[in-house]
Design an enzyme around this catalytic site. Sequence first.
Site, mmCIF file in Angstrom:
data_model
loop_
_atom_site.group_PDB
_atom_site.id
_atom_site.type_symbol
_atom_site.label_atom_id
_atom_site.label_comp_id
_atom_site.label_asym_id
_atom_site.label_seq_id
_atom_site.Cartn_x
_atom_site.Cartn_y
_atom_site.Cartn_z
ATOM 1 N N LYS A 260 50.948 -47.091 4.360
ATOM 2 C CA LYS A 260 51.426 -48.353 3.810
ATOM 3 C C LYS A 260 52.889 -48.238 3.385
ATOM 4 C CE LYS A 260 50.982 -49.662 -0.418
ATOM 5 N NZ LYS A 260 50.470 -50.051 -1.750
ATOM 6 N N ASP A 278 48.104 -53.747 2.150
ATOM 7 C CA ASP A 278 47.868 -53.507 0.733
ATOM 8 C C ASP A 278 46.608 -54.266 0.324
ATOM 9 O OD1 ASP A 278 48.628 -56.154 0.658
ATOM 10 O OD2 ASP A 278 50.089 -55.903 -0.964
#
Length: 388
Positions: A260, A278
């Site tokens: 991420k 996320d």
Amino acid sequence: MTAEKTAAAKTAGAKSAAVKSAGAKSAGAKSAGAKSAGAGAAATGAAESATGKTAATGKTAATKAAATKTAAKKTPAKKAAAKKTPAKKAAAKKAPAKASAKKAPAGKASAGKTAARKAPAKKTSASARPPGFAKRESRAAMVHRAHLINEELAEVYPYAHPELDFENPFQLLVATVLSAQTTDLRVNQTTPALFARYPTPEDMAAAVPEELEEVIRPTGFFRAKARSLLGLSAALRDEFGGEVPGELKDLVKLPGVGRKTAFVVLGNAFGVPGITVDTHFGRLARRWKWTAEEDPVKVEADVAAIFPESEWTMLSHRVIFHGRRICHARKPACGACPIAPLCPSYGVGETDPEKATKLLKYEKGGMPGQRLKPPPGFPGPPAPPLGA
């Protein structure tokens, strides 16, 4: 002669009378005997009748006695039966339990019927969906709907951007590591002092751990985050000449950097497309039926199969913006959502437009955004600095 004849006649008459008298007496005797015999017979008959009655009475008494004995013998059986009666009653009492046990499926059936009756409530929520949405759809239809959502989000959030303040790849990398388990606003309020004190990887790698911890304390988990910043700064200094690498395989080797974080840096500092999964992105992707996965890597793969690579970075910004402003985790503002006609989860949140409008956040709710230095075109006011 005549006298003799007369005397003889009288004698004969006397004899005849005697004979008649004797006959009469004999007849009387016979009559008496007959009467006596009749009386005897009657007496005998009476005796026999009495004897018969006595015998009958004896037999009856014997029969009654036998019956009494039989009854006496049978009485324990009856008593036993009487004793068994509670068992029958108990069985009778248990019978409802069996009946209820047998009726249990009926109860389930009734529960099923109740659920079936409640089903219309779900249908009601489904019918509350704006027209044009298909409840069951093929993959091709889902992909088409996903592209329509992305197009709609592009119109709603033309100013979508990473909500972290940064001026170079190093600052973006550090800010993204600090954003774990906190808000971008808190990070943006913390990084000005941090970068003023440690502007380069070399400066941060040489920082005193306790002093670094104190600076980043507002972001939470400051000790673990301090270790990550010291480690990645030293790695950048020693392995990459003080520069942030522009490849995924190199970024994920740095302490505290996962896929991420790497995609945030690659997409916004180097222009390399990437999907940032996320908590907001994953939640909305599942609500929109783009994926059923919980694992971020699998979510990324499913979504990447729907959209062209050129859309990945901006798609991430738009979806995250929408999740933070309208499609919240606990109370989605369904009644104020611009993509409601395309959402299969419409109705999980507040559908009343007036009530839903009160749930909007940041610039959509007339409040400041998360950046202290928002990019040009951002419609909301800048966020206040720490302590303001």
